[in-house]
Design an enzyme around this catalytic site. Sequence first.
Site, PDB file in Angstrom:
ATOM      1  N   ARG A 129      81.329  -6.354 -41.057  1.00  0.00           N
ATOM      2  CA  ARG A 129      80.065  -6.505 -40.219  1.00  0.00           C
ATOM      3  C   ARG A 129      81.006  -5.986 -39.038  1.00  0.00           C
ATOM      4  O   ARG A 129      80.234  -5.068 -38.315  1.00  0.00           O
ATOM      5  CB  ARG A 129      79.190  -7.102 -39.870  1.00  0.00           C
ATOM      6  CG  ARG A 129      77.902  -6.967 -41.679  1.00  0.00           C
ATOM      7  CD  ARG A 129      76.593  -8.314 -40.935  1.00  0.00           C
ATOM      8  NE  ARG A 129      76.678  -8.415 -42.863  1.00  0.00           N
ATOM      9  CZ  ARG A 129      76.585  -9.737 -43.121  1.00  0.00           C
ATOM     10  NH1 ARG A 129      76.611 -11.093 -42.456  1.00  0.00           N
ATOM     11  NH2 ARG A 129      75.875 -11.050 -44.283  1.00  0.00           N
ATOM     12  N   GLU A 167      70.111 -10.513 -46.075  1.00  0.00           N
ATOM     13  CA  GLU A 167      70.117 -10.262 -47.399  1.00  0.00           C
ATOM     14  C   GLU A 167      70.992 -11.058 -48.194  1.00  0.00           C
ATOM     15  O   GLU A 167      70.907 -11.960 -49.097  1.00  0.00           O
ATOM     16  CB  GLU A 167      70.352  -8.835 -48.169  1.00  0.00           C
ATOM     17  CG  GLU A 167      69.925  -7.733 -47.913  1.00  0.00           C
ATOM     18  CD  GLU A 167      70.574  -6.788 -48.321  1.00  0.00           C
ATOM     19  OE1 GLU A 167      70.726  -5.945 -48.861  1.00  0.00           O
ATOM     20  OE2 GLU A 167      71.594  -6.189 -47.615  1.00  0.00           O
ATOM     21  N   GLU A 168      72.265 -11.688 -47.542  1.00  0.00           N
ATOM     22  CA  GLU A 168      73.691 -12.619 -47.710  1.00  0.00           C
ATOM     23  C   GLU A 168      72.253 -14.188 -47.485  1.00  0.00           C
ATOM     24  O   GLU A 168      72.330 -14.389 -48.661  1.00  0.00           O
ATOM     25  CB  GLU A 168      74.264 -12.698 -46.435  1.00  0.00           C
ATOM     26  CG  GLU A 168      75.508 -13.116 -46.619  1.00  0.00           C
ATOM     27  CD  GLU A 168      76.481 -13.524 -45.920  1.00  0.00           C
ATOM     28  OE1 GLU A 168      76.117 -12.978 -44.730  1.00  0.00           O
ATOM     29  OE2 GLU A 168      76.874 -14.356 -45.958  1.00  0.00           O
ATOM     30  N   GLY A 169      71.757 -14.394 -46.681  1.00  0.00           N
ATOM     31  CA  GLY A 169      70.949 -15.373 -46.328  1.00  0.00           C
ATOM     32  C   GLY A 169      69.200 -15.316 -47.456  1.00  0.00           C
ATOM     33  O   GLY A 169      69.538 -16.087 -48.376  1.00  0.00           O
TER      34      GLY A 169
END
Length: 497
Positions: A129, A167-169
């Site tokens: 990112r 999304e990662e979370g």
Amino acid sequence: MMSANKKHFTTAIVGVLVALSVIALVLSLVKTEDVTLPPTVKYGMVFDAGSSHTSLFVYEWDSDKENDTGVVSQTLSCDVHGQGISSYANDPPKAGDSLRECLDEALKVIPAAKQRDAPAYLGATAGMRLLREQNSSAADQVLAEVAKTMQGYPVAFKGARILTGEEEGAYGWITINYLLDSFTKYSPKAHMWVHPEVANIFGALDLGGASTQISFMPEGSGIKQNGASKLTLYGYNYSIYTHSYLCYGQNEMLKRLAKELIVESPSSTRVHHPCYPKDYNETISLSSFHTSPCTNWTDTRLTLGDGKVTLEGRGNASGCQAALKKLFNFSACGQRQDCTFDGVYQPPVSGQFIAFSAFYYNFKFLNLTEGQSLATIRETIQHFCTRSWEDLSSSYPEENPERLPKYCANANYILTLLLDAYKFNETSWNNIIFQMKAGSANVGWTLGYMLNLTNMIPAEAPAQMKGHVPSLWAAAITFIILTLVLGLAALLLLLWV
Ligand SMILES: *[C@@H]1O[C@H](CO)[C@@H](O)[C@H](O)[C@H]1NC(C)=O
Ligand SMILES: *[C@@H]1O[C@H](CO)[C@@H](O)[C@H](O)[C@H]1NC(C)=O
Ligand SMILES: *[C@@H]1O[C@H](CO)[C@@H](O)[C@H](O)[C@H]1NC(C)=O
Ligand SMILES: *[C@@H]1O[C@H](CO)[C@@H](O)[C@H](O)[C@H]1NC(C)=O
Ligand SMILES: *[C@@H]1O[C@H](CO)[C@@H](O)[C@H](O)[C@H]1NC(C)=O
């Protein structure tokens, strides 16, 4: 007397009945074979391309149970040698090459006949990112190269992309609750899938090198404003809060801390570092701050040249905490309680949490993963920070010398993040479990990602247990017996008359 016609007719009926029973028997045998065949095992794999390193996880599951919960297990985890893929921005093909060793490992554990059907994903997180923010064409090239490498292997390549922080979370949250069976559970007593208490849903705390994530189900009225994700899993709706803080991973945090310390003592080439151990020195070049958007801001207090500065460890726990707190803008929240820092909204933490990745690794090294009280933890960290570099390097000769001087900073950072930012207190602290694995699988976002992308978590409640097999048997047997009895009766009737 029975007529010849009638006799023939009865014989025909008996013949048909016997034939039917033979067919039923054969059918039931075929069906038995179906039932006793070994279930087909399926495989899938996900690369976790983090900011500081990449790991590959291979999973397997029985295909006839793929909609059940908790059936996926981890077959392999493989650490890619070298840095994260974002470090290859100047030489993208090397990013692809770095994955080969682990892909070869994966092909050793997946039977050749199953490889082409094994979905293969690569998900990149905060390191990429940041690279995308700095140079999006370089980020695209790195992704294209890792995709090219994966496409060269006999697996079902499904894409290489950068996940959003949210999304990662969310996928970390799904992974935990899937592995811990908190979504739905089969009750053998009730012969049905039951929905465990909402109180048994776990929150997720993830600390990476470049970002950190918090995800949980808030209590009561739930979530206002943005930050809400609505998920429907196994027939239930979940409204979860998730937030990702870019530049608040532990490596970027350390860089920001160093820059802040340097900025505060201008025109000095030797700068005190309260979090590093006494007698430990680290020389850094100021140009290194330009390589990350987290430290590349222009500051009127300092024009960063290409010079070098030496950071001198002071082993001062309270000074370390004070310096770390300055990395957060707490005043941007004013008096708002539903706010962490930098003005970010967060409802009050509630329920149990699993703290994994760097939360776990740092606390594991300090022996703080056994559920100690907050007071004990503070004391242990404080004491650790006072130990000199000589003491530490002779006490922990096995520990990576790059990592060893950073535990004091990392541990204090964890305390600041959890207590001052997320607002855990003495009581709710006891709801945090520091854990790396659940069952056989690593806790992280990768499993949740694969489950979602392969549609293995249906929105509907699971079908009833595979109870149709015994009932099918019963029907077949009843039919056979009935047929035989009828046949026999017909035969007796025939002989009688
Ligand atoms: C799993 O669920 C999907 C969608 O609900 C369905 O199409 C599929 O047949 C199910 N698979 C099994 C093995 O039950
Ligand atoms: C961005 O990356 C590309 C490819 O690596 C490179 O050619 C280019 O010079 C970079 N641009 C900047 C502004 O750094
Ligand atoms: C903190 O946030 C407030 C409000 O957004 C802002 O006015 C202030 O300059 C910030 N402080 C620092 C040190 O960045
Ligand atoms: C953690 O515990 C082990 C075993 O009791 C001990 O050898 C080690 O020194 C401890 N680590 C720290 C950082 O205190
Ligand atoms: C999972 O995938 C579905 C599409 O299949 C998507 O709508 C949903 O948002 C995904 N879940 C998460 C947590 O991203």
